[in-house]
Write a protein that holds these residues in place. Structure first.
Motif, PDB file in Angstrom:
ATOM      1  N   ALA A 114       0.827  -1.211   0.000  1.00  0.00           N
ATOM      2  CA  ALA A 114       0.000   0.000   0.000  1.00  0.00           C
ATOM      3  C   ALA A 114       0.859   1.258   0.000  1.00  0.00           C
ATOM      4  O   ALA A 114       0.425   2.310  -0.461  1.00  0.00           O
ATOM      5  CB  ALA A 114      -0.928  -0.006   1.215  1.00  0.00           C
ATOM      6  N   ARG A 115       2.097   1.133   0.529  1.00  0.00           N
ATOM      7  CA  ARG A 115       3.022   2.277   0.525  1.00  0.00           C
ATOM      8  C   ARG A 115       3.857   2.327  -0.750  1.00  0.00           C
ATOM      9  O   ARG A 115       4.773   3.132  -0.864  1.00  0.00           O
ATOM     10  CB  ARG A 115       3.953   2.190   1.749  1.00  0.00           C
ATOM     11  N   GLY A 116       3.564   1.440  -1.706  1.00  0.00           N
ATOM     12  CA  GLY A 116       4.273   1.459  -2.980  1.00  0.00           C
ATOM     13  C   GLY A 116       5.512   0.592  -3.020  1.00  0.00           C
ATOM     14  O   GLY A 116       6.338   0.734  -3.921  1.00  0.00           O
ATOM     15  N   ASP A 137      -5.537  -5.142  -9.036  1.00  0.00           N
ATOM     16  CA  ASP A 137      -6.479  -4.488  -8.134  1.00  0.00           C
ATOM     17  C   ASP A 137      -5.930  -4.448  -6.708  1.00  0.00           C
ATOM     18  O   ASP A 137      -6.075  -3.452  -6.003  1.00  0.00           O
ATOM     19  CB  ASP A 137      -7.816  -5.241  -8.162  1.00  0.00           C
ATOM     20  N   VAL A 138      -5.273  -5.534  -6.297  1.00  0.00           N
ATOM     21  CA  VAL A 138      -4.668  -5.570  -4.957  1.00  0.00           C
ATOM     22  C   VAL A 138      -3.593  -4.491  -4.838  1.00  0.00           C
ATOM     23  O   VAL A 138      -3.501  -3.787  -3.831  1.00  0.00           O
ATOM     24  CB  VAL A 138      -4.077  -6.970  -4.677  1.00  0.00           C
ATOM     25  N   VAL A 183     -11.134 -10.502  -3.281  1.00  0.00           N
ATOM     26  CA  VAL A 183     -10.886  -9.678  -4.475  1.00  0.00           C
ATOM     27  C   VAL A 183     -10.879 -10.559  -5.721  1.00  0.00           C
ATOM     28  O   VAL A 183     -11.497 -10.238  -6.736  1.00  0.00           O
ATOM     29  CB  VAL A 183      -9.550  -8.914  -4.349  1.00  0.00           C
ATOM     30  N   THR A 184     -10.179 -11.693  -5.628  1.00  0.00           N
ATOM     31  CA  THR A 184     -10.071 -12.613  -6.757  1.00  0.00           C
ATOM     32  C   THR A 184     -11.434 -13.168  -7.146  1.00  0.00           C
ATOM     33  O   THR A 184     -11.789 -13.224  -8.332  1.00  0.00           O
ATOM     34  CB  THR A 184      -9.128 -13.772  -6.411  1.00  0.00           C
ATOM     35  N   HIS A 185     -12.202 -13.597  -6.143  1.00  0.00           N
ATOM     36  CA  HIS A 185     -13.518 -14.171  -6.419  1.00  0.00           C
ATOM     37  C   HIS A 185     -14.418 -13.149  -7.111  1.00  0.00           C
ATOM     38  O   HIS A 185     -15.119 -13.474  -8.072  1.00  0.00           O
ATOM     39  CB  HIS A 185     -14.168 -14.634  -5.110  1.00  0.00           C
ATOM     40  N   ARG A 186     -14.364 -11.904  -6.643  1.00  0.00           N
ATOM     41  CA  ARG A 186     -15.176 -10.852  -7.260  1.00  0.00           C
ATOM     42  C   ARG A 186     -14.768 -10.649  -8.725  1.00  0.00           C
ATOM     43  O   ARG A 186     -15.629 -10.521  -9.608  1.00  0.00           O
ATOM     44  CB  ARG A 186     -15.019  -9.552  -6.471  1.00  0.00           C
TER      45      ARG A 186
END
Length: 200
Positions: free
Chosen positions: A31-33, A73-74, A95-98
């Motif tokens: 999330a911090r890159g 997306d993650v 996330v994957t299932h969606r």
């Protein structure tokens, strides 16, 4: 924040990867890159993500694309992960299932468009229409009922029934005794049944 270079979808975990990495920590770093952390997260989870995608879309090429989309997306949304609501792996698989379900729905919509002319020239099958409407209502009821579960129950139930994992696999993923995992799944199913009014 720049996106990391594309990683091969569905690749197994890299040889020599550290055993049992802290996925939550890797997500926070991503999330911090931190591209190194993201690569480690990918190596640790790609096989499971690809396996889930393949179970849903049932096509290897489509599953690879879903895997790639899920990890992208993650990378973009890692900051949304909340450890208080479930494990990092559960979040990643959700996330994957969606993404996989979206891909299936998109393919079905495309197929319907391709055959719409022929369908418009066929008599309306009222029974099929009623069944489709009933299935849609049931799906909404299930989604609503899932929201009534505790985070730990929802996590276990989603892994077992959306992810298709056994009780033993769920226990391993959540780092729980098998008995505890079974209890969470059982209690979650009971609560789902009550929320949906099954048998009433």
């Amino acid at each position: 924040m720049t996106e990391p270079t594309s990683l091969p979808a569905g690749a197994p975990a890299a040889a020599g990867a550290p055993a049992g990495p802290d996925l939550a920590a890797l997500l926070r770093a991503s999330a911090r890159g931190d591209e190194v952390a993201f690569a480690q997260l990918y190596d640790a989870t790609a096989a499971r993500v690809h396996g889930l995608a393949l179970r849903v879309v049932r096509d290897p090429a489509q599953a690879e694309e879903v895997t790639q989309e899920a990890f992208l997306d993650v990378w973009r949304t890692a900051a949304r992960f909340d450890a208080d609501r479930g494990s990092a792996l559960s979040w990643l698989l959700t996330v994957t299932h969606r993404k996989a379900v979206d891909r299936v729905r998109s393919a079905e919509a495309s197929s319907r468009r391709d055959t719409s002319y022929h369908q418009q020239n066929q008599p309306i099958d009222h029974d099929s229409t009623a069944e489709a409407a009933t299935a849609s209502m049931e799906a909404r009821r299930v989604r609503g009922a899932l929201a009534s579960l505790t985070p730990v129950q929802r996590e276990a139930v989603e892994l077992a029934y959306f992810g298709g994992y056994t009780h033993t696999e769920v226990a391993s993923m959540l780092q729980l005794p098998v008995g505890t995992a079974k209890t969470r799944i059982r209690d979650g199913l009971i609560r789902l049944r009550d929320a949906m009014g099954v048998g009433q």
